[in-house]
Design a protein around this motif. Sequence first.
Motif, short mmCIF file in Angstrom:
data_model
loop_
_atom_site.label_atom_id
_atom_site.label_comp_id
_atom_site.label_asym_id
_atom_site.label_seq_id
_atom_site.Cartn_x
_atom_site.Cartn_y
_atom_site.Cartn_z
N ALA A 102 7.72 -23.19 -23.25
CA ALA A 102 7.22 -23.53 -24.58
C ALA A 102 7.10 -22.30 -25.46
N THR A 103 7.04 -21.11 -24.82
CA THR A 103 6.94 -19.88 -25.60
C THR A 103 8.31 -19.37 -26.04
N ALA A 104 9.38 -20.07 -25.64
CA ALA A 104 10.72 -19.64 -26.05
C ALA A 104 10.99 -19.94 -27.51
N ALA A 105 10.55 -21.11 -27.99
CA ALA A 105 10.83 -21.49 -29.37
C ALA A 105 9.69 -22.30 -29.98
N LEU A 106 9.17 -23.29 -29.26
CA LEU A 106 8.19 -24.21 -29.83
C LEU A 106 6.95 -23.49 -30.35
N VAL A 107 6.28 -22.75 -29.49
CA VAL A 107 5.04 -22.09 -29.90
C VAL A 107 5.28 -20.97 -30.91
N PRO A 108 6.30 -20.10 -30.74
CA PRO A 108 6.54 -19.08 -31.77
C PRO A 108 6.80 -19.68 -33.14
N ARG A 109 7.56 -20.77 -33.21
CA ARG A 109 7.80 -21.40 -34.52
C ARG A 109 6.49 -21.92 -35.12
#
Length: 302
Positions: A102-109
Amino acid sequence: MAEFTVTGLRVVREAARGGSFTRAAERLGYTQSAVSRQITLMEAAAGQALFERQSRGVRPTDACRIVLRHADAVLDALDAAREELRTPLPPSRIRVGAFSTATAALVPRAIVAASRRSPGLQVRLREGTSAALLSALTRNRIDLAVLSGIAELPEGLEAAPLLQDSLFVAVPPGHPLAAAAGVRPSALREESWIVGSADPRTTLLGAWADPAWEPRIAHVARDWVAKLGLVAAGLGITVVPGLAVPALPPTVSIVRIDDPAAVRPTVLVYRRSGLAADHPFAEALRDSAAELGAELRQRLRP
């Protein structure tokens, strides 16, 4: 049984620094008898003498030096906690936990989107396993948690859906499936696999595979960089969550798994007595999940 105490550790440290119980008493504002009593208790906890008593003061023993090394770490951490507690937490700070993909794209966005909407918002991110993050949430160490595949929640926690995360397989660029839009699980039976555990039940394979099927495991690697490196080298294929797809390198090709069970639910978990699911960061997470889901659906099209 005697135990080490914070007061005792401070007394030992001051006595070692000053080379005298008297100086330690003066620096700490204690009576000399109180210092001597604390030293006696600490020596009982250590099971051996911490100081050599000399005519003109004291000298730390080897055992004392061991205690001092750990005492410095403990006391410095407590001093830092005390200083942090003196400064009230800003109302705009939120502590978020998330599983690794989830820290690859979802949470950073979501962090970027929430920061744009609320410039004063501070997001502190903690990555971890679902079990560790649920424990942290229950103990009020984090405010919200983004988790995957949660069936039961501890008392006092609630969950709100974010998205159904489709599963893919990563294959080497020259693999026969590299140009395919999708693949049925039956076509993957003879492949060599890169997995996170030698037990298929603890990997993503168990989310969609026939329980009677025994995958041929070529390599076990827990780290995603290692997994993808092995795939790129042509040493096997691996399952990849859709949430990780935007961050994958061009050295691997991605193929969707054509099976209704090849999905993992991603949810937002929160305490009933804590931040609600309508917090601005939660809203940013839902928006980011919808955006990411649309991108993945576009990729899933034949």
